[in-house]
Design a protein around this motif. Structure first.
Motif, PDB file in Angstrom:
ATOM      1  N   LYS A 123       0.834  -1.201   0.000  1.00 23.94           N
ATOM      2  CA  LYS A 123       0.000   0.000   0.000  1.00 23.94           C
ATOM      3  C   LYS A 123       0.874   1.260   0.000  1.00 23.94           C
ATOM      4  O   LYS A 123       0.565   2.246  -0.676  1.00 23.94           O
ATOM      5  N   TRP A 125       3.865   1.457  -1.265  1.00 20.07           N
ATOM      6  CA  TRP A 125       4.488   1.581  -2.589  1.00 20.07           C
ATOM      7  C   TRP A 125       3.500   2.168  -3.598  1.00 20.07           C
ATOM      8  O   TRP A 125       3.881   2.971  -4.450  1.00 20.07           O
ATOM      9  N   GLN A 126       2.232   1.791  -3.503  1.00 18.38           N
ATOM     10  CA  GLN A 126       1.224   2.369  -4.383  1.00 18.38           C
ATOM     11  C   GLN A 126       1.138   3.889  -4.172  1.00 18.38           C
ATOM     12  O   GLN A 126       1.047   4.650  -5.139  1.00 18.38           O
ATOM     13  N   GLU A 127       1.184   4.325  -2.937  1.00 22.07           N
ATOM     14  CA  GLU A 127       1.162   5.759  -2.638  1.00 22.07           C
ATOM     15  C   GLU A 127       2.433   6.435  -3.149  1.00 22.07           C
ATOM     16  O   GLU A 127       2.396   7.586  -3.604  1.00 22.07           O
ATOM     17  N   PHE A 162      -6.415  -1.897  -4.585  1.00 22.10           N
ATOM     18  CA  PHE A 162      -5.009  -1.888  -4.998  1.00 22.10           C
ATOM     19  C   PHE A 162      -4.902  -1.904  -6.517  1.00 22.10           C
ATOM     20  O   PHE A 162      -5.712  -2.527  -7.202  1.00 22.10           O
ATOM     21  N   GLY A 163      -3.899  -1.216  -7.048  1.00 28.11           N
ATOM     22  CA  GLY A 163      -3.678  -1.165  -8.489  1.00 28.11           C
ATOM     23  C   GLY A 163      -3.846   0.233  -9.044  1.00 28.11           C
ATOM     24  O   GLY A 163      -3.960   0.421 -10.257  1.00 28.11           O
ATOM     25  N   LYS A 164      -3.835   1.250  -8.159  1.00 24.88           N
ATOM     26  CA  LYS A 164      -3.952   2.644  -8.613  1.00 24.88           C
ATOM     27  C   LYS A 164      -2.573   3.145  -9.046  1.00 24.88           C
ATOM     28  O   LYS A 164      -1.947   3.960  -8.377  1.00 24.88           O
ATOM     29  N   PHE A 165      -2.106   2.625 -10.182  1.00 30.41           N
ATOM     30  CA  PHE A 165      -0.775   2.967 -10.672  1.00 30.41           C
ATOM     31  C   PHE A 165      -0.795   4.052 -11.746  1.00 30.41           C
ATOM     32  O   PHE A 165       0.228   4.650 -12.047  1.00 30.41           O
TER      33      PHE A 165
END
Length: 261
Positions: A123, A125-127, A162-165
């Protein structure tokens, strides 16, 4: 329709566009504006406008821990994610860090971001991706392995949202099977991952297409072009290094960072 070239600079004249208010924006971009397409002016590639934009390039690499052969996202954790980010026109990176599961001793010139759980690390890393806002994401075999493994692992851990890249608000990156065909490589099964507004440059695929080498391992490619080799950590000892102490995890982190560099 307009004769506009890809990656060229464009200009909007005052009065020909309307800025969107923050609550109207559909992306994470700093500026959003609406205009008629015919009002976009392409600037000639001369002087300052012949230079490339200061694109942000993120290179990353992950390490996984398995005591049962090649890691599988359904069972084996991601233990480290190394990141090196630079501006296209600058020599030195402005970000060099490593996300670690459990503690890690200090590394000169790199930020250590330790986490007590894998869920929190992913989480975070996504941020980080949203904060560093890269235009280009690169690495070695990131499409078929690193990015795919991260997304599959998050699914196995049941991390919601998750997956907001990418840069489109609300869109999640997902892994799909795909087929890639070229004269050199023939027909190959690969994967396709949607990351809106960010270019994915997998250097393994580029090497296969553009260069004929005896081996396409990162170690061989690095030596061929840079006269540098990977850190001396064999995959068979990664599990033991992770389950050792902060110093053994530091050795693994140095290895992971080197791959990202």
């Amino acid at each position: 329709d307009t004769g506009m070239r890809g990656m060229s600079w464009v200009k909007l004249e005052p009065g020909k566009f309307q800025l969107r208010a923050p609550d109207q924006q559909t992306s994470t971009c700093q500026i959003e504006a609406d205009c008629k397409y015919e009002d976009l002016i392409q600037l000639p590639s001369e002087g300052d406008w012949s230079k490339i934009a200061p694109l942000r390039i993120l290179s990353f690499d992950i390490e996984c821990s398995s005591n049962q052969g090649f890691p599988q996202a359904e069972k084996h954790p991601i233990i480290q994610i190394a990141n090196v980010c630079k501006i296209q026109t600058q020599e030195q990176p402005f970000v060099k860090n490593i996300f670690t599961l459990n503690t890690c001793s200090n590394i000169v010139g790199a930020e250590i971001r330790s986490h007590s759980s894998e869920v929190e690390m992913l989480k975070d890393w996504q941020e980080f991706i949203a904060a560093v806002d890269p235009d280009i994401i690169t690495g070695y075999n990131i499409i078929s392995f690193d990015l795919s493994y991260i997304l599959d692992r998050a699914k196995a851990l049941n991390i919601p949202g998750f997956g907001k890249f990418g840069r489109i608000i609300g869109n999640l990156s997902k892994v799909k099977s795909a087929v890639y065909q070229s004269k050199i490589m023939g027909l190959r099964e690969t994967k396709d991952i949607n990351i809106d507004g960010r270019i994915q440059l997998d250097m393994l695929m580029i090497m296969h297409v553009e260069h004929k080498l005896s081996s396409y391992s990162l170690n061989n490619v690095s030596y061929h072009f840079l006269k540098e080799q990977k850190e001396d950590v064999h995959p068979s000892i990664i599990y033991d290094l992770q389950n050792g102490n902060a110093d053994t995890r530091r050795r693994l982190a140095v290895y992971c960072l080197k791959d990202a560099e």
